[in-house]
Design an enzyme around this catalytic site. Sequence first.
Site, PDB file in Angstrom:
ATOM      1  N   CYS A   1       4.564  -3.929   1.530  1.00 43.30           N
ATOM      2  CA  CYS A   1       4.261  -2.796   0.654  1.00 43.30           C
ATOM      3  C   CYS A   1       3.041  -3.191  -0.159  1.00 43.30           C
ATOM      4  O   CYS A   1       3.117  -4.079  -1.015  1.00 43.30           O
ATOM      5  CB  CYS A   1       5.444  -2.489  -0.264  1.00 43.30           C
TER       6      CYS A   1
ATOM      7  N   GLU B   1       1.960   3.216   4.051  1.00 42.93           N
ATOM      8  CA  GLU B   1       2.014   2.214   5.107  1.00 42.93           C
ATOM      9  C   GLU B   1       1.137   2.701   6.259  1.00 42.93           C
ATOM     10  O   GLU B   1       0.916   3.908   6.407  1.00 42.93           O
ATOM     11  CB  GLU B   1       3.459   1.981   5.571  1.00 42.93           C
TER      12      GLU B   1
END
Length: 222
Positions: free
Chosen positions: A2, A104
Amino acid sequence: MCGRVTISKPEQITKKYNPQTVKSIVQGKRYNVCPTQMLPSMINVKDETILGELRWGLVPPWATDVGIGAKMINARAETVAEKPAFRSAFRARRCVIFVDGFYEWKKESDRKQPYYFQVADGDMFAMAGLYEIWRDAEGEKVSTCTIITTTANSLMDPIHHRMPVILPDDSIAGWLDGQQRDSKALEAYLQPLDSDHLRVHPVSTLVNSPANDVPACIELAS
């Protein structure tokens, strides 16, 4: 991993999570927050919940240079209890980090397509994290954090094999409980959120550049 998040509804944090003490809060709406920047975070000290800001990228107390934090933006749930950089914080310095989305990237043919993830209602949510207080040679304090990641759920997995640990609201107090030192009990919190509680859409490559911190970063790609 992340590595980028959004904080576009910072006013929700104090309303939704009701900390006992507010030291500081990220000002303004953010659409492309990167490592080494500040994240709104809550810790528990002597049974008092404190909301403030932590620099993204954990710097262990033994580090000689704050720059190591750029390599410590995430901690893997599977190894966080044993890894030297994280094990002490896992036992005693846990935090939650408030965001309302994260990005992402998925490799598609010859390029990487960015995707934007939110919880189903689009509100702020809490990610499990760790924090440390590092001091430089002059004794100046730098408060830093890392986001814990776990295996991807079925929604996330086609895009990336890891995802941040998102804590249900009723798990926050338990995760922050300073009296809890049992590794097995703490590891029970580090599960992937059910796919039904997440939503995702593709966004433009505008988000690829940290210089772009605008609402267009989260808009559906045409």
